[in-house]
Enzyme design. Structure first.
Site, mmCIF file in Angstrom:
data_model
loop_
_atom_site.group_PDB
_atom_site.id
_atom_site.type_symbol
_atom_site.label_atom_id
_atom_site.label_comp_id
_atom_site.label_asym_id
_atom_site.label_seq_id
_atom_site.Cartn_x
_atom_site.Cartn_y
_atom_site.Cartn_z
ATOM 1 C CG LEU A 412 -1.989 -1.039 1.361
ATOM 2 C CD1 LEU A 412 -2.713 -0.906 2.694
ATOM 3 C CD2 LEU A 412 -2.984 -0.950 0.208
ATOM 4 C CG ASP A 413 0.448 4.442 -2.869
ATOM 5 O OD1 ASP A 413 1.266 3.634 -3.325
ATOM 6 O OD2 ASP A 413 -0.360 5.085 -3.558
ATOM 7 N NE ARG A 414 4.873 8.978 2.250
ATOM 8 C CZ ARG A 414 3.977 9.966 2.388
ATOM 9 N NH1 ARG A 414 3.377 10.169 3.547
ATOM 10 N NH2 ARG A 414 3.665 10.734 1.365
ATOM 11 C CB THR A 416 -3.033 4.031 1.197
ATOM 12 O OG1 THR A 416 -2.969 4.912 0.084
ATOM 13 C CG2 THR A 416 -4.366 3.305 1.192
#
Length: 565
Positions: A412-414, A416
Protein backbone atom coordinates in the site's frame (compact mmCIF):
# COMPACT_ATOMS: atom_id res chain seq x y z
CA UNK A 1 -1.17 44.80 -10.48
CA UNK A 2 -0.90 46.40 -7.05
CA UNK A 3 1.10 49.49 -6.16
CA UNK A 4 4.75 48.93 -7.04
CA UNK A 5 7.96 50.52 -5.80
CA UNK A 6 9.55 53.26 -7.88
CA UNK A 7 13.15 52.11 -7.48
CA UNK A 8 14.96 49.58 -9.68
CA UNK A 9 12.80 46.84 -8.14
CA UNK A 10 9.89 47.86 -10.37
CA UNK A 11 8.23 44.46 -9.95
CA UNK A 12 8.51 44.50 -6.15
CA UNK A 13 4.84 44.54 -5.17
CA UNK A 14 3.65 45.78 -1.79
CA UNK A 15 0.74 44.18 0.00
CA UNK A 16 -2.50 46.11 -0.32
CA UNK A 17 -3.52 45.02 3.18
CA UNK A 18 -1.72 45.34 6.48
CA UNK A 19 0.62 42.47 7.27
CA UNK A 20 1.38 43.70 10.78
CA UNK A 21 1.38 40.90 13.28
CA UNK A 22 2.23 38.17 10.75
CA UNK A 23 5.63 36.68 11.53
CA UNK A 24 8.14 36.21 8.74
CA UNK A 25 9.11 32.65 7.86
CA UNK A 26 12.16 31.32 9.69
CA UNK A 27 13.30 29.31 6.64
CA UNK A 28 12.66 29.39 2.92
CA UNK A 29 9.93 27.03 1.73
CA UNK A 30 10.81 23.47 0.75
CA UNK A 31 9.34 23.75 -2.79
CA UNK A 32 8.33 20.12 -3.27
CA UNK A 33 6.08 19.69 -0.23
CA UNK A 34 4.74 22.67 1.68
CA UNK A 35 1.84 24.45 3.29
CA UNK A 36 1.94 28.07 2.00
CA UNK A 37 3.06 30.66 4.55
CA UNK A 38 0.24 33.07 5.53
CA UNK A 39 2.02 35.91 3.71
CA UNK A 40 2.29 33.80 0.57
CA UNK A 41 -1.42 33.09 0.80
CA UNK A 42 -2.08 36.84 1.02
CA UNK A 43 0.22 37.46 -1.95
CA UNK A 44 -1.49 34.74 -3.98
CA UNK A 45 -4.92 36.16 -3.14
CA UNK A 46 -3.78 39.65 -4.18
CA UNK A 47 -2.42 38.29 -7.45
CA UNK A 48 -5.62 36.33 -8.08
CA UNK A 49 -7.74 39.45 -7.57
CA UNK A 50 -5.49 41.21 -10.07
CA UNK A 51 -5.96 38.38 -12.58
CA UNK A 52 -9.71 38.87 -12.33
CA UNK A 53 -9.66 42.65 -12.75
CA UNK A 54 -6.69 43.53 -15.00
CA UNK A 55 -7.29 44.77 -18.56
CA UNK A 56 -3.72 44.97 -19.89
CA UNK A 57 -3.96 41.62 -21.69
CA UNK A 58 -6.57 39.03 -22.58
CA UNK A 59 -6.54 35.31 -21.80
CA UNK A 60 -9.49 32.98 -21.36
CA UNK A 61 -8.66 30.74 -18.41
CA UNK A 62 -11.84 28.70 -18.85
CA UNK A 63 -12.82 29.20 -15.21
CA UNK A 64 -16.61 29.28 -15.62
CA UNK A 65 -16.86 27.31 -18.86
CA UNK A 66 -15.14 24.52 -20.74
CA UNK A 67 -12.92 25.17 -23.74
CA UNK A 68 -12.46 21.91 -25.60
CA UNK A 69 -9.05 20.73 -26.71
CA UNK A 70 -7.01 23.62 -25.28
CA UNK A 71 -4.83 23.67 -22.17
CA UNK A 72 -5.65 27.20 -21.07
CA UNK A 73 -5.09 27.06 -17.32
CA UNK A 74 -1.77 28.35 -16.03
CA UNK A 75 0.56 27.86 -13.07
CA UNK A 76 1.40 31.09 -11.24
CA UNK A 77 3.95 31.71 -8.53
CA UNK A 78 4.52 34.30 -5.80
CA UNK A 79 7.82 34.88 -4.06
CA UNK A 80 7.83 36.66 -0.70
CA UNK A 81 10.87 38.96 -0.66
CA UNK A 82 12.57 41.67 1.39
CA UNK A 83 14.22 44.55 -0.46
CA UNK A 84 17.40 46.37 0.55
CA UNK A 85 15.33 48.94 2.47
CA UNK A 86 13.94 46.15 4.66
CA UNK A 87 10.46 46.32 3.14
CA UNK A 88 8.42 43.13 2.69
CA UNK A 89 6.66 42.53 -0.59
CA UNK A 90 6.35 39.90 -3.28
CA UNK A 91 7.13 39.09 -6.90
CA UNK A 92 4.77 37.37 -9.34
CA UNK A 93 5.43 35.01 -12.24
CA UNK A 94 3.71 32.58 -14.58
CA UNK A 95 5.12 29.38 -16.05
CA UNK A 96 5.95 29.36 -19.74
CA UNK A 97 3.96 31.86 -21.78
CA UNK A 98 0.70 33.64 -20.99
CA UNK A 99 -1.58 35.26 -23.56
CA UNK A 100 1.07 34.17 -26.12
CA UNK A 101 3.64 36.40 -24.43
CA UNK A 102 6.74 35.94 -22.27
CA UNK A 103 6.51 39.53 -20.99
CA UNK A 104 3.42 40.93 -19.29
CA UNK A 105 3.09 43.94 -16.94
CA UNK A 106 3.67 43.12 -13.29
CA UNK A 107 5.31 39.73 -13.86
CA UNK A 108 9.02 38.94 -13.73
CA UNK A 109 10.59 38.30 -17.16
CA UNK A 110 11.81 34.92 -18.38
CA UNK A 111 15.32 33.83 -17.43
CA UNK A 112 16.14 33.98 -21.14
CA UNK A 113 14.12 36.04 -23.60
CA UNK A 114 15.12 34.11 -26.70
CA UNK A 115 11.95 35.24 -28.51
CA UNK A 116 12.93 38.92 -28.41
CA UNK A 117 12.71 40.74 -31.74
CA UNK A 118 16.03 40.64 -33.65
CA UNK A 119 17.42 38.09 -31.21
CA UNK A 120 19.89 35.42 -32.30
CA UNK A 121 17.08 32.89 -31.91
CA UNK A 122 14.74 34.81 -34.22
CA UNK A 123 17.47 35.07 -36.86
CA UNK A 124 18.29 31.39 -36.51
CA UNK A 125 14.62 30.53 -36.72
CA UNK A 126 14.30 32.47 -39.99
CA UNK A 127 17.37 30.71 -41.42
CA UNK A 128 15.90 27.31 -40.52
CA UNK A 129 12.59 28.36 -42.05
CA UNK A 130 14.35 29.27 -45.31
CA UNK A 131 16.06 25.86 -45.45
CA UNK A 132 12.70 24.25 -44.80
CA UNK A 133 11.17 26.29 -47.62
CA UNK A 134 13.97 25.16 -49.95
CA UNK A 135 13.20 21.56 -49.00
CA UNK A 136 9.47 22.05 -49.61
CA UNK A 137 10.13 23.66 -53.01
CA UNK A 138 12.38 20.78 -54.01
CA UNK A 139 9.90 18.08 -52.91
CA UNK A 140 7.09 19.89 -54.75
CA UNK A 141 9.07 20.60 -57.93
CA UNK A 142 8.09 19.05 -61.29
CA UNK A 143 11.57 17.55 -61.70
CA UNK A 144 11.40 15.70 -58.36
CA UNK A 145 7.79 14.58 -58.75
CA UNK A 146 8.44 13.37 -62.32
CA UNK A 147 11.55 11.42 -61.26
CA UNK A 148 9.67 9.88 -58.34
CA UNK A 149 6.67 9.00 -60.51
CA UNK A 150 8.86 7.47 -63.25
CA UNK A 151 10.70 5.30 -60.71
CA UNK A 152 7.49 4.17 -58.99
CA UNK A 153 5.80 3.35 -62.31
CA UNK A 154 8.85 1.47 -63.58
CA UNK A 155 9.10 -0.48 -60.34
CA UNK A 156 5.42 -1.39 -60.43
CA UNK A 157 5.60 -2.41 -64.13
CA UNK A 158 8.78 -4.48 -63.55
CA UNK A 159 7.15 -6.35 -60.68
CA UNK A 160 4.06 -6.98 -62.82
CA UNK A 161 6.01 -8.28 -65.82
CA UNK A 162 8.45 -10.37 -63.79
CA UNK A 163 5.61 -11.91 -61.79
CA UNK A 164 3.79 -12.75 -65.04
CA UNK A 165 6.99 -14.23 -66.52
CA UNK A 166 7.46 -16.49 -63.48
CA UNK A 167 3.86 -17.63 -63.76
CA UNK A 168 4.26 -18.48 -67.50
CA UNK A 169 7.49 -20.37 -66.78
CA UNK A 170 5.87 -22.34 -63.99
CA UNK A 171 2.89 -23.29 -66.19
CA UNK A 172 5.19 -24.20 -69.11
CA UNK A 173 7.32 -26.36 -66.84
CA UNK A 174 4.25 -28.22 -65.64
CA UNK A 175 3.06 -28.66 -69.23
CA UNK A 176 6.46 -30.07 -70.30
CA UNK A 177 6.31 -32.50 -67.41
CA UNK A 178 2.93 -33.80 -68.57
CA UNK A 179 4.17 -34.11 -72.18
CA UNK A 180 7.16 -36.20 -71.02
CA UNK A 181 4.91 -38.49 -68.98
CA UNK A 182 2.56 -39.06 -71.94
CA UNK A 183 5.50 -39.42 -74.36
CA UNK A 184 6.99 -42.22 -72.26
CA UNK A 185 3.72 -44.10 -72.45
CA UNK A 186 2.72 -43.41 -76.07
CA UNK A 187 5.90 -42.74 -78.14
CA UNK A 188 8.68 -44.92 -79.42
CA UNK A 189 12.09 -44.50 -77.89
CA UNK A 190 13.41 -42.39 -80.80
CA UNK A 191 10.31 -40.20 -80.90
CA UNK A 192 10.48 -39.69 -77.11
CA UNK A 193 14.14 -38.65 -77.34
CA UNK A 194 13.25 -36.14 -80.04
CA UNK A 195 10.39 -34.80 -77.87
CA UNK A 196 12.65 -34.56 -74.79
CA UNK A 197 15.27 -32.62 -76.78
CA UNK A 198 12.62 -30.20 -78.05
CA UNK A 199 11.25 -29.67 -74.52
CA UNK A 200 14.76 -29.00 -73.18
CA UNK A 201 15.36 -26.45 -75.93
CA UNK A 202 12.07 -24.77 -75.06
CA UNK A 203 13.08 -24.66 -71.39
CA UNK A 204 16.45 -23.10 -72.21
CA UNK A 205 14.83 -20.52 -74.47
CA UNK A 206 12.35 -19.48 -71.76
CA UNK A 207 15.21 -19.36 -69.21
CA UNK A 208 17.20 -16.96 -71.41
CA UNK A 209 14.09 -14.87 -72.11
CA UNK A 210 13.55 -14.58 -68.37
CA UNK A 211 17.17 -13.55 -67.84
CA UNK A 212 16.84 -10.93 -70.57
CA UNK A 213 13.68 -9.54 -68.94
CA UNK A 214 15.35 -9.34 -65.52
CA UNK A 215 18.41 -7.67 -67.07
CA UNK A 216 16.24 -5.18 -68.96
CA UNK A 217 14.31 -4.09 -65.86
CA UNK A 218 17.43 -3.99 -63.70
CA UNK A 219 19.02 -1.54 -66.15
CA UNK A 220 15.88 0.56 -66.49
CA UNK A 221 15.27 0.69 -62.72
CA UNK A 222 18.88 1.71 -62.08
CA UNK A 223 18.45 4.58 -64.54
CA UNK A 224 15.16 5.71 -62.96
CA UNK A 225 16.57 5.31 -59.45
CA UNK A 226 19.65 7.35 -60.35
CA UNK A 227 17.42 10.17 -61.60
CA UNK A 228 15.40 10.09 -58.36
CA UNK A 229 18.54 9.72 -56.21
CA UNK A 230 19.89 12.96 -57.70
CA UNK A 231 16.96 14.84 -56.12
CA UNK A 232 16.75 12.65 -52.99
CA UNK A 233 20.36 13.40 -52.14
CA UNK A 234 19.65 17.12 -52.36
CA UNK A 235 16.62 16.65 -50.08
CA UNK A 236 18.69 14.61 -47.59
CA UNK A 237 21.37 17.29 -47.56
CA UNK A 238 18.76 19.96 -46.78
CA UNK A 239 17.21 17.80 -44.04
CA UNK A 240 20.64 17.20 -42.50
CA UNK A 241 21.40 20.92 -42.66
CA UNK A 242 18.03 21.75 -41.06
CA UNK A 243 18.58 19.25 -38.26
CA UNK A 244 22.06 20.55 -37.53
CA UNK A 245 20.84 24.16 -37.51
CA UNK A 246 17.99 23.19 -35.14
CA UNK A 247 20.42 21.38 -32.83
CA UNK A 248 22.80 24.35 -32.88
CA UNK A 249 19.96 26.74 -32.10
CA UNK A 250 18.71 24.54 -29.26
CA UNK A 251 22.23 24.37 -27.85
CA UNK A 252 22.46 28.16 -28.08
CA UNK A 253 19.23 28.42 -26.07
CA UNK A 254 20.59 26.03 -23.45
CA UNK A 255 23.81 28.03 -23.24
CA UNK A 256 21.83 31.20 -22.47
CA UNK A 257 20.14 29.65 -19.43
CA UNK A 258 22.57 30.62 -16.68
CA UNK A 259 20.95 30.37 -13.24
CA UNK A 260 22.02 32.48 -10.27
CA UNK A 261 21.97 31.61 -6.60
CA UNK A 262 22.06 33.83 -3.53
CA UNK A 263 25.87 33.89 -3.58
CA UNK A 264 25.92 35.16 -7.17
CA UNK A 265 27.23 31.90 -8.57
CA UNK A 266 25.90 30.80 -11.95
CA UNK A 267 25.44 27.38 -13.54
CA UNK A 268 24.19 26.59 -17.01
CA UNK A 269 21.16 24.41 -17.52
CA UNK A 270 23.28 21.88 -19.44
CA UNK A 271 25.77 21.67 -16.60
CA UNK A 272 22.96 21.16 -14.09
CA UNK A 273 21.16 18.43 -16.04
CA UNK A 274 24.36 16.61 -16.95
CA UNK A 275 24.26 15.27 -13.38
CA UNK A 276 20.71 13.90 -13.73
CA UNK A 277 19.15 10.86 -15.39
CA UNK A 278 17.92 13.18 -18.17
CA UNK A 279 21.52 14.18 -19.10
CA UNK A 280 20.10 16.91 -21.34
CA UNK A 281 17.53 19.52 -20.21
CA UNK A 282 13.90 18.61 -20.91
CA UNK A 283 11.78 21.01 -22.94
CA UNK A 284 10.77 24.07 -20.92
CA UNK A 285 13.39 23.61 -18.21
CA UNK A 286 13.92 26.98 -16.53
CA UNK A 287 10.63 28.47 -17.73
CA UNK A 288 8.58 27.51 -14.66
CA UNK A 289 7.48 30.21 -12.22
CA UNK A 290 9.86 29.64 -9.30
CA UNK A 291 13.19 29.67 -11.23
CA UNK A 292 12.06 32.90 -12.92
CA UNK A 293 11.16 34.44 -9.54
CA UNK A 294 14.43 33.48 -7.86
CA UNK A 295 16.50 34.66 -10.85
CA UNK A 296 14.88 38.10 -10.69
CA UNK A 297 15.24 38.30 -6.89
CA UNK A 298 18.94 37.43 -6.98
CA UNK A 299 19.58 39.82 -9.88
CA UNK A 300 18.02 42.78 -8.04
CA UNK A 301 19.27 41.97 -4.53
CA UNK A 302 15.90 40.97 -3.15
CA UNK A 303 16.04 38.42 -0.34
CA UNK A 304 13.72 35.43 -0.97
CA UNK A 305 11.71 34.50 2.15
CA UNK A 306 9.04 32.03 0.99
CA UNK A 307 7.24 30.80 -2.12
CA UNK A 308 3.95 29.36 -3.29
CA UNK A 309 2.62 28.25 -6.67
CA UNK A 310 -1.04 27.86 -7.63
CA UNK A 311 -3.06 26.73 -10.63
CA UNK A 312 -5.48 29.18 -12.20
CA UNK A 313 -8.14 28.10 -14.68
CA UNK A 314 -9.13 24.99 -16.59
CA UNK A 315 -7.19 21.80 -15.96
CA UNK A 316 -5.23 20.10 -18.74
CA UNK A 317 -6.87 16.91 -20.04
CA UNK A 318 -3.96 14.73 -18.99
CA UNK A 319 -3.08 16.16 -15.58
CA UNK A 320 -4.99 16.83 -12.40
CA UNK A 321 -4.91 20.56 -11.71
CA UNK A 322 -7.64 22.26 -9.67
CA UNK A 323 -8.47 25.94 -10.02
CA UNK A 324 -7.02 27.95 -7.14
CA UNK A 325 -5.17 25.02 -5.53
CA UNK A 326 -1.54 25.35 -4.43
CA UNK A 327 0.93 22.87 -5.92
CA UNK A 328 4.58 21.92 -5.33
CA UNK A 329 7.27 22.65 -7.89
CA UNK A 330 7.72 19.93 -10.49
CA UNK A 331 10.44 17.37 -9.87
CA UNK A 332 11.75 16.70 -13.38
CA UNK A 333 12.29 20.22 -14.67
CA UNK A 334 12.63 22.25 -11.47
CA UNK A 335 14.30 20.09 -8.83
CA UNK A 336 17.76 20.01 -10.48
CA UNK A 337 17.66 23.77 -11.19
CA UNK A 338 16.39 24.67 -7.73
CA UNK A 339 19.06 22.49 -6.18
CA UNK A 340 21.57 25.06 -7.47
CA UNK A 341 19.45 28.19 -7.03
CA UNK A 342 18.63 27.45 -3.38
CA UNK A 343 22.19 26.47 -2.51
CA UNK A 344 23.48 28.78 0.23
CA UNK A 345 20.00 29.55 1.59
CA UNK A 346 18.43 28.18 4.75
CA UNK A 347 15.68 25.99 3.30
CA UNK A 348 13.18 23.96 5.30
CA UNK A 349 13.80 20.23 5.29
CA UNK A 350 11.45 17.96 3.42
CA UNK A 351 8.63 16.99 5.81
CA UNK A 352 9.25 13.40 4.75
CA UNK A 353 12.64 13.56 6.50
CA UNK A 354 11.02 14.63 9.75
CA UNK A 355 8.35 11.92 9.91
CA UNK A 356 8.57 9.76 13.04
CA UNK A 357 7.04 6.30 12.86
CA UNK A 358 7.70 5.20 16.44
CA UNK A 359 4.03 5.68 17.32
CA UNK A 360 2.79 3.70 14.33
CA UNK A 361 1.21 0.41 15.42
CA UNK A 362 0.61 -2.62 13.23
CA UNK A 363 -2.70 -4.15 14.22
CA UNK A 364 -3.14 -7.84 13.40
CA UNK A 365 -6.63 -8.45 12.04
CA UNK A 366 -6.15 -12.17 11.37
CA UNK A 367 -3.34 -14.70 11.89
CA UNK A 368 -2.79 -18.43 11.56
CA UNK A 369 0.21 -20.69 10.91
CA UNK A 370 0.38 -19.65 7.27
CA UNK A 371 -0.44 -15.96 6.95
CA UNK A 372 -1.36 -12.67 8.61
CA UNK A 373 -3.66 -9.82 7.65
CA UNK A 374 -2.46 -6.48 9.08
CA UNK A 375 -4.02 -3.06 9.38
CA UNK A 376 -1.30 -0.68 8.15
CA UNK A 377 -1.53 2.83 9.59
CA UNK A 378 -1.44 5.84 7.28
CA UNK A 379 1.90 7.61 6.69
CA UNK A 380 3.77 4.34 7.12
CA UNK A 381 5.83 2.58 4.45
CA UNK A 382 5.13 -0.94 3.26
CA UNK A 383 8.84 -1.47 2.48
CA UNK A 384 11.91 0.53 3.58
CA UNK A 385 12.40 3.87 1.81
CA UNK A 386 15.45 5.96 0.95
CA UNK A 387 15.30 7.94 4.20
CA UNK A 388 13.30 5.67 6.51
CA UNK A 389 14.07 2.02 7.18
CA UNK A 390 11.03 1.49 9.43
CA UNK A 391 8.29 -0.25 7.49
CA UNK A 392 5.83 -3.13 7.53
CA UNK A 393 8.43 -5.40 5.96
CA UNK A 394 11.16 -4.45 8.43
CA UNK A 395 8.86 -5.14 11.38
CA UNK A 396 7.61 -8.42 9.94
CA UNK A 397 11.18 -9.61 9.43
CA UNK A 398 11.77 -9.07 13.15
CA UNK A 399 8.41 -10.52 14.20
CA UNK A 400 8.69 -13.61 11.95
CA UNK A 401 12.40 -14.56 11.93
CA UNK A 402 11.65 -18.11 10.77
CA UNK A 403 9.40 -17.16 7.90
CA UNK A 404 10.43 -18.02 4.34
CA UNK A 405 9.76 -16.11 1.16
CA UNK A 406 9.27 -12.37 0.55
CA UNK A 407 6.62 -11.99 3.33
CA UNK A 408 4.60 -9.09 1.83
CA UNK A 409 2.14 -10.30 -0.78
CA UNK A 410 1.29 -6.75 -1.95
CA UNK A 411 1.89 -3.14 -0.90
CA UNK A 412 0.00 0.00 0.00
CA UNK A 413 1.19 3.56 -0.61
CA UNK A 414 2.78 5.26 2.39
CA UNK A 415 -0.20 7.58 2.81
CA UNK A 416 -2.84 4.84 2.50
CA UNK A 417 -4.04 2.89 5.52
CA UNK A 418 -5.69 -0.52 5.63
CA UNK A 419 -5.41 -4.24 5.03
CA UNK A 420 -2.14 -5.91 4.02
CA UNK A 421 -1.51 -9.61 3.40
CA UNK A 422 1.63 -11.24 4.82
CA UNK A 423 2.67 -14.82 3.94
CA UNK A 424 4.76 -16.87 6.37
CA UNK A 425 6.09 -19.30 3.75
CA UNK A 426 7.23 -18.94 0.17
CA UNK A 427 4.62 -21.52 -0.93
CA UNK A 428 1.78 -19.51 0.62
CA UNK A 429 3.27 -16.32 -0.82
CA UNK A 430 3.33 -17.82 -4.33
CA UNK A 431 -0.26 -19.04 -4.05
CA UNK A 432 -1.51 -15.61 -2.96
CA UNK A 433 0.59 -13.89 -5.63
CA UNK A 434 -0.99 -16.18 -8.24
CA UNK A 435 -4.43 -15.14 -6.96
CA UNK A 436 -3.46 -11.49 -7.40
CA UNK A 437 -2.18 -12.16 -10.93
CA UNK A 438 -5.41 -14.00 -11.76
CA UNK A 439 -7.33 -11.06 -10.23
CA UNK A 440 -9.34 -13.38 -8.02
CA UNK A 441 -8.36 -11.44 -4.90
CA UNK A 442 -10.92 -8.69 -4.42
CA UNK A 443 -10.11 -5.35 -2.79
CA UNK A 444 -12.43 -2.58 -1.70
CA UNK A 445 -11.25 0.84 -0.61
CA UNK A 446 -12.99 3.60 1.31
CA UNK A 447 -12.23 7.22 0.45
CA UNK A 448 -13.50 10.61 1.57
CA UNK A 449 -13.87 13.12 -1.27
CA UNK A 450 -13.95 16.93 -1.25
CA UNK A 451 -17.51 18.00 -2.14
CA UNK A 452 -20.90 16.41 -2.76
CA UNK A 453 -20.68 13.83 -5.53
CA UNK A 454 -23.67 14.06 -7.88
CA UNK A 455 -24.07 10.42 -8.96
CA UNK A 456 -24.53 7.32 -6.82
CA UNK A 457 -22.36 4.74 -8.56
CA UNK A 458 -20.45 4.14 -11.74
CA UNK A 459 -17.32 3.01 -13.54
CA UNK A 460 -14.18 4.99 -14.45
CA UNK A 461 -11.89 3.97 -17.30
CA UNK A 462 -8.93 6.31 -17.65
CA UNK A 463 -5.54 4.88 -18.80
CA UNK A 464 -2.56 6.02 -16.75
CA UNK A 465 1.17 6.50 -17.20
CA UNK A 466 3.90 8.10 -15.07
CA UNK A 467 4.63 11.80 -15.49
CA UNK A 468 8.32 11.37 -16.28
CA UNK A 469 8.96 15.08 -15.62
CA UNK A 470 7.18 15.13 -12.26
CA UNK A 471 7.37 11.75 -10.55
CA UNK A 472 5.56 10.23 -8.71
CA UNK A 473 2.58 12.00 -10.29
CA UNK A 474 0.57 10.07 -12.87
CA UNK A 475 -1.02 11.30 -16.10
CA UNK A 476 -4.14 10.23 -17.95
CA UNK A 477 -2.88 9.22 -21.39
CA UNK A 478 -5.00 7.46 -24.04
CA UNK A 479 -2.00 7.03 -26.35
CA UNK A 480 0.65 5.50 -24.09
CA UNK A 481 -1.16 4.85 -20.79
CA UNK A 482 -1.99 1.41 -19.39
CA UNK A 483 -5.70 0.56 -18.98
CA UNK A 484 -7.07 1.44 -15.54
CA UNK A 485 -10.62 0.73 -14.36
CA UNK A 486 -12.35 1.61 -11.09
CA UNK A 487 -15.88 0.85 -9.86
CA UNK A 488 -17.33 3.32 -7.32
CA UNK A 489 -20.39 3.75 -5.13
CA UNK A 490 -21.48 6.53 -2.78
CA UNK A 491 -21.90 5.52 0.86
CA UNK A 492 -22.65 8.85 2.55
CA UNK A 493 -22.74 12.61 1.90
CA UNK A 494 -22.05 14.84 4.87
CA UNK A 495 -20.56 18.30 5.56
CA UNK A 496 -19.83 18.89 1.86
CA UNK A 497 -17.83 15.68 1.68
CA UNK A 498 -18.65 12.29 0.16
CA UNK A 499 -17.69 8.89 1.50
CA UNK A 500 -17.31 6.39 -1.35
CA UNK A 501 -16.39 2.77 -1.82
CA UNK A 502 -13.91 2.06 -4.62
CA UNK A 503 -13.12 -1.24 -6.32
CA UNK A 504 -9.94 -1.16 -8.44
CA UNK A 505 -10.29 -3.57 -11.37
CA UNK A 506 -6.63 -2.90 -12.20
CA UNK A 507 -3.67 -1.99 -10.02
CA UNK A 508 -2.01 1.11 -11.47
CA UNK A 509 0.07 3.51 -9.38
CA UNK A 510 -2.16 6.21 -7.80
CA UNK A 511 -5.10 4.81 -9.77
CA UNK A 512 -7.78 5.58 -7.18
CA UNK A 513 -6.37 9.03 -6.39
CA UNK A 514 -6.21 10.09 -10.05
CA UNK A 515 -9.61 8.56 -10.92
CA UNK A 516 -11.15 10.47 -8.02
CA UNK A 517 -9.51 13.83 -8.81
CA UNK A 518 -9.42 13.89 -12.62
CA UNK A 519 -12.06 15.97 -14.39
CA UNK A 520 -13.10 12.92 -16.45
CA UNK A 521 -13.26 10.78 -13.31
CA UNK A 522 -15.16 11.85 -10.20
CA UNK A 523 -13.60 15.34 -10.46
CA UNK A 524 -13.26 15.44 -6.66
CA UNK A 525 -9.87 14.91 -4.98
CA UNK A 526 -9.63 12.80 -1.87
CA UNK A 527 -9.40 14.77 1.34
CA UNK A 528 -5.74 15.22 2.19
CA UNK A 529 -4.38 14.26 -1.25
CA UNK A 530 -1.26 16.44 -1.36
CA UNK A 531 -0.48 15.41 -4.97
CA UNK A 532 -3.84 15.80 -6.69
CA UNK A 533 -5.79 17.89 -4.19
CA UNK A 534 -5.11 19.77 -0.95
CA UNK A 535 -2.97 18.70 2.04
CA UNK A 536 -4.80 17.78 5.23
CA UNK A 537 -4.05 15.84 8.39
CA UNK A 538 -3.79 12.68 6.26
CA UNK A 539 -4.86 11.11 2.98
CA UNK A 540 -8.39 9.84 3.52
CA UNK A 541 -7.95 6.55 1.66
CA UNK A 542 -8.20 3.12 3.28
CA UNK A 543 -7.89 -0.44 2.00
CA UNK A 544 -11.06 -1.44 3.79
CA UNK A 545 -11.91 -4.96 2.58
CA UNK A 546 -9.95 -7.93 1.27
CA UNK A 547 -11.32 -11.23 -0.08
CA UNK A 548 -9.17 -14.25 -1.01
CA UNK A 549 -9.00 -18.04 -0.90
CA UNK A 550 -6.83 -19.39 1.91
CA UNK A 551 -3.91 -21.22 0.21
CA UNK A 552 -4.00 -24.14 2.65
CA UNK A 553 -7.56 -24.51 3.96
CA UNK A 554 -9.10 -23.36 0.64
CA UNK A 555 -11.62 -21.39 2.67
CA UNK A 556 -12.98 -18.19 1.09
CA UNK A 557 -12.04 -15.39 3.46
CA UNK A 558 -13.29 -11.81 3.63
CA UNK A 559 -11.86 -9.31 6.12
CA UNK A 560 -13.18 -5.78 6.49
CA UNK A 561 -12.48 -2.59 8.47
CA UNK A 562 -14.68 0.33 9.41
CA UNK A 563 -13.42 3.65 7.97
CA UNK A 564 -10.63 5.08 10.12
CA UNK A 565 -11.36 8.69 9.20
Amino acid sequence: MSQAATNKDTLFTRFNKSIAGISLPAQFTYPFFYEPHPLCKLAAKQLQESLKSQTNWQHDFGIDHWVDGVNIGKMFGVLLVQNEAGEIGFLSAFSGKLADEHHLPGFVPPVVDYLAVDSYYRKGEKEIEEVNNQLCRLLESDDYLTAKSNWEQAKAQSEKELTHSKKIQKEAKQERKLKREKGKEQLSENDFLALDAALKAESMQMHYQSKDLVRKWKTELQEKEAELLHWDNQAKALKKKRKQMSNDLQQWIFDQYQFLNIDGKTRSVCDIFAETAFKIPPSGAGDCALPKLLQYAFKYKLKPLAMAEFWWGQSPKSEVRKHGYFYPSCKGKCEPILGHMLDGMEVARSPMLNVSTEDKKLETIYEDDYLLVLNKPHEFLSVPGKTNADSVLARMEKQLPNATGPLLVHRLDRATSGLLLVAKTKEVHKDLQDQFLARTIKKRYAALLEGNLAGDEGRIELPLRPDIEDRPRQLVCFEHGKPATTQWKVVERKNNRTLVHLWPMTGRTHQLRVHAAHLDGLNMPMVGDDLYGKPDSRLHLQAAELSFVHPVTKEEMTLALAPDF
